[in-house]
Design a protein around this motif. Sequence first.
Motif, PDB file in Angstrom:
ATOM      1  N   GLU A 153       0.593  -0.970  -0.384  1.00  0.00           N
ATOM      2  CA  GLU A 153       0.112   0.367  -0.293  1.00  0.00           C
ATOM      3  C   GLU A 153       1.193   1.455   0.001  1.00  0.00           C
ATOM      4  N   ARG A 154       2.191   1.544   0.702  1.00  0.00           N
ATOM      5  CA  ARG A 154       3.118   2.760   1.180  1.00  0.00           C
ATOM      6  C   ARG A 154       3.713   2.269  -0.552  1.00  0.00           C
ATOM      7  N   LEU A 155       4.146   1.604  -1.036  1.00  0.00           N
ATOM      8  CA  LEU A 155       4.571   2.292  -2.022  1.00  0.00           C
ATOM      9  C   LEU A 155       4.101   1.930  -3.168  1.00  0.00           C
ATOM     10  N   GLU A 156       2.751   2.045  -3.007  1.00  0.00           N
ATOM     11  CA  GLU A 156       1.641   3.043  -4.713  1.00  0.00           C
ATOM     12  C   GLU A 156       1.512   4.590  -4.076  1.00  0.00           C
ATOM     13  N   ASN A 157       1.982   4.505  -3.106  1.00  0.00           N
ATOM     14  CA  ASN A 157       1.841   6.118  -2.510  1.00  0.00           C
ATOM     15  C   ASN A 157       2.567   7.028  -2.479  1.00  0.00           C
ATOM     16  N   LEU A 158       4.005   6.471  -2.548  1.00  0.00           N
ATOM     17  CA  LEU A 158       5.224   7.148  -2.778  1.00  0.00           C
ATOM     18  C   LEU A 158       5.493   8.458  -4.269  1.00  0.00           C
ATOM     19  N   PRO A 159       5.668   9.253  -4.013  1.00  0.00           N
ATOM     20  CA  PRO A 159       5.973   9.887  -5.462  1.00  0.00           C
ATOM     21  C   PRO A 159       7.146   9.578  -6.135  1.00  0.00           C
ATOM     22  N   THR A 160       6.727   8.443  -6.944  1.00  0.00           N
ATOM     23  CA  THR A 160       7.599   8.220  -7.700  1.00  0.00           C
ATOM     24  C   THR A 160       8.027   8.645  -9.289  1.00  0.00           C
ATOM     25  N   LYS A 161       6.409   8.916  -9.433  1.00  0.00           N
ATOM     26  CA  LYS A 161       5.882   9.892 -11.205  1.00  0.00           C
ATOM     27  C   LYS A 161       7.023  10.983 -10.844  1.00  0.00           C
ATOM     28  N   GLU A 162       6.255  11.796  -9.741  1.00  0.00           N
ATOM     29  CA  GLU A 162       7.427  12.677  -9.521  1.00  0.00           C
ATOM     30  C   GLU A 162       8.253  13.432  -9.601  1.00  0.00           C
ATOM     31  N   VAL A 163       9.149  12.436  -8.890  1.00  0.00           N
ATOM     32  CA  VAL A 163      11.040  12.125  -9.187  1.00  0.00           C
ATOM     33  C   VAL A 163      11.047  11.489 -10.479  1.00  0.00           C
ATOM     34  N   ALA A 164      10.209  11.096 -11.056  1.00  0.00           N
ATOM     35  CA  ALA A 164      10.297  10.283 -12.058  1.00  0.00           C
ATOM     36  C   ALA A 164      10.675  11.369 -13.389  1.00  0.00           C
ATOM     37  N   ASP A 165       8.983  12.508 -13.787  1.00  0.00           N
ATOM     38  CA  ASP A 165       9.478  13.465 -13.953  1.00  0.00           C
ATOM     39  C   ASP A 165      10.913  14.518 -13.799  1.00  0.00           C
ATOM     40  N   SER A 166      10.730  14.727 -12.783  1.00  0.00           N
ATOM     41  CA  SER A 166      11.610  15.820 -12.595  1.00  0.00           C
ATOM     42  C   SER A 166      13.160  15.252 -13.146  1.00  0.00           C
ATOM     43  N   ILE A 167      13.305  14.396 -12.965  1.00  0.00           N
ATOM     44  CA  ILE A 167      14.758  13.552 -13.551  1.00  0.00           C
ATOM     45  C   ILE A 167      14.616  14.014 -14.939  1.00  0.00           C
ATOM     46  N   LYS A 168      13.405  13.476 -15.539  1.00  0.00           N
ATOM     47  CA  LYS A 168      13.619  13.932 -16.668  1.00  0.00           C
ATOM     48  C   LYS A 168      13.449  15.233 -17.294  1.00  0.00           C
ATOM     49  N   GLU A 169      12.926  16.165 -16.713  1.00  0.00           N
ATOM     50  CA  GLU A 169      13.164  17.580 -17.156  1.00  0.00           C
ATOM     51  C   GLU A 169      14.037  18.116 -16.646  1.00  0.00           C
ATOM     52  N   LEU A 170      15.129  18.105 -16.250  1.00  0.00           N
ATOM     53  CA  LEU A 170      16.963  17.896 -16.443  1.00  0.00           C
ATOM     54  C   LEU A 170      17.511  18.042 -17.452  1.00  0.00           C
ATOM     55  N   HIS A 171      16.576  16.633 -18.301  1.00  0.00           N
ATOM     56  CA  HIS A 171      17.561  15.801 -19.247  1.00  0.00           C
ATOM     57  C   HIS A 171      17.102  17.479 -20.598  1.00  0.00           C
ATOM     58  N   VAL A 172      16.297  17.946 -20.502  1.00  0.00           N
ATOM     59  CA  VAL A 172      15.363  18.731 -21.431  1.00  0.00           C
ATOM     60  C   VAL A 172      16.121  19.317 -21.986  1.00  0.00           C
ATOM     61  N   ASN A 173      16.782  19.554 -23.047  1.00  0.00           N
ATOM     62  CA  ASN A 173      16.704  21.293 -23.865  1.00  0.00           C
ATOM     63  C   ASN A 173      16.404  21.613 -24.329  1.00  0.00           C
TER      64      ASN A 173
END
Length: 149
Positions: free
Chosen positions: A60-80
Motif C-alpha cells: 500500500e505504501r509503495l503505491e503512495n510514494l511520489p515516484t512519478k513526480e521524481v521520475a518526471d523531475s529527472i526527465k526535466e533535467l535532460h530536456v534541452n
Amino acid sequence: MLSSSFKKWIGAQKAYAQSLNGWLHKCVLLQQSTRKKRCHQPSLRDYGPPIYVTYGVWLERLENLPTKEVADSIKELHVNHSDDPAGVNLLHEDVLDDRNTNFDRLKSRLEGFLGQLSRFSGSSVEMFTDLQKAIEDWKLIYARIHSQS
C-alpha cells in the motif's frame, strides 16, 4: 537513463513485495463459501500472522510514494530547450545571455528535482515508520488473540 533506472528500481521493489505477498497467500487455505452470493472474507492481513501485515502495508505504501513526480523531475533535467543552432558564433554578445538563461533554467530544474527527491525521501521514511508501527501493533493483537486460545 536515470529516470528509467529509478522507475525500474521502484518497479522491482513492488514486484518483489507482490511476489512475496502472493507466495504467503498460497501458504494458507481459505474456506470457500458454499453460498452463491459473494461473501466478503476477511483478509489474511486482518487475522493472520504479522508477516501478512508487513507485505500488505508495504505494498500500500509503495503505491503512495511520489515516484512519478521524481521520475518526471529527472526527465526535466535532460530536456534541452535551447533554440540555438549548433554553429552559433561563440563570440556573439547574446551567447553570454543564453548561457545565463540556460544556467537559470538548469538551476530551476535541479531545485525541482532535489525538492521532489527530498519529498520522496520523507515519504519513504514515513512509509517505513508506518510499516514498523503496523507490524508492532499487529504483533500485540496477534499475541493477545493466540494467548486466549
